[in-house]
Design a protein around this motif. Structure first.
Motif, PDB file in Angstrom:
ATOM      1  N   GLU A   1       8.264 -12.151   1.922  1.00  0.00           N
ATOM      2  CA  GLU A   1       8.916 -10.860   1.730  1.00  0.00           C
ATOM      3  C   GLU A   1       8.607  -9.911   2.882  1.00  0.00           C
ATOM      4  O   GLU A   1       9.466  -9.153   3.320  1.00  0.00           O
TER       5      GLU A   1
ATOM      6  N   LEU B   1      14.228  -6.282  -3.331  1.00  0.00           N
ATOM      7  CA  LEU B   1      12.861  -5.879  -2.980  1.00  0.00           C
ATOM      8  C   LEU B   1      12.570  -4.460  -3.462  1.00  0.00           C
ATOM      9  O   LEU B   1      11.489  -4.172  -3.972  1.00  0.00           O
TER      10      LEU B   1
ATOM     11  N   LYS C   1      12.038  -4.466  -7.152  1.00  0.00           N
ATOM     12  CA  LYS C   1      10.794  -5.142  -7.516  1.00  0.00           C
ATOM     13  C   LYS C   1       9.578  -4.251  -7.308  1.00  0.00           C
ATOM     14  O   LYS C   1       8.689  -4.198  -8.160  1.00  0.00           O
ATOM     15  N   TYR C   2       9.540  -3.532  -6.194  1.00  0.00           N
ATOM     16  CA  TYR C   2       8.331  -2.787  -5.851  1.00  0.00           C
ATOM     17  C   TYR C   2       8.383  -1.307  -6.195  1.00  0.00           C
ATOM     18  O   TYR C   2       7.364  -0.712  -6.487  1.00  0.00           O
ATOM     19  N   HIS C   3       9.530  -0.706  -6.143  1.00  0.00           N
ATOM     20  CA  HIS C   3       9.610   0.727  -6.399  1.00  0.00           C
ATOM     21  C   HIS C   3      10.026   0.951  -7.846  1.00  0.00           C
ATOM     22  O   HIS C   3      11.188   0.833  -8.208  1.00  0.00           O
TER      23      HIS C   3
ATOM     24  N   LYS D   1       1.600  -4.911  -0.631  1.00  0.00           N
ATOM     25  CA  LYS D   1       1.734  -5.690  -1.859  1.00  0.00           C
ATOM     26  C   LYS D   1       2.656  -6.898  -1.706  1.00  0.00           C
ATOM     27  O   LYS D   1       2.679  -7.768  -2.568  1.00  0.00           O
ATOM     28  N   MET D   2       3.421  -6.930  -0.628  1.00  0.00           N
ATOM     29  CA  MET D   2       4.409  -7.996  -0.459  1.00  0.00           C
ATOM     30  C   MET D   2       3.744  -9.311  -0.075  1.00  0.00           C
ATOM     31  O   MET D   2       2.727  -9.317   0.611  1.00  0.00           O
TER      32      MET D   2
ATOM     33  N   TYR E   1       5.031  -0.080   0.338  1.00  0.00           N
ATOM     34  CA  TYR E   1       4.653  -1.248  -0.463  1.00  0.00           C
ATOM     35  C   TYR E   1       4.431  -2.508   0.370  1.00  0.00           C
ATOM     36  O   TYR E   1       4.340  -3.605  -0.189  1.00  0.00           O
TER      37      TYR E   1
ATOM     38  N   LEU F   1      10.349   1.268   0.872  1.00  0.00           N
ATOM     39  CA  LEU F   1       9.573   0.025   0.854  1.00  0.00           C
ATOM     40  C   LEU F   1       8.415   0.030   1.841  1.00  0.00           C
ATOM     41  O   LEU F   1       7.512  -0.789   1.734  1.00  0.00           O
TER      42      LEU F   1
END
Length: 78
Positions: free
Chosen positions: A24, A52, A55-57, A19-20, A16, A13
């Protein structure tokens, strides 16, 4: 085992964080601080971390390009 998983998720994470959204990001920073203190996450925190991560990876499936590098068969060159 769980400690390794949380380290893996936190390391992934890290890429990323831009982008949060702010909430978050504060949660992520809190989780990193707790991990540095060698704390195991409780169930709720670990679930938030997994959410999380999901959602992002995004794990994209790798395309198979082997057919481009194979020599053509002699029979099919008619």
């Amino acid at each position: 085992m769980r400690n390794r998983d949380q380290k893996k998720y936190l390391d992934t994470l890290k890429r990323y964080t831009r982008k949060m959204d702010p909430k978050e990001l504060t949660d992520y920073k809190m989780m990193v601080k707790r991990h540095k203190d060698d704390e195991d996450f409780d169930n709720l925190t670990f679930e938030r971390l997994k959410n999380l991560h999901e959602k992002y990876h995004v794990n994209r499936e790798r395309k198979d390009y082997d057919h481009l590098f194979k020599k053509p068969d002699e029979n099919s060159s008619d």
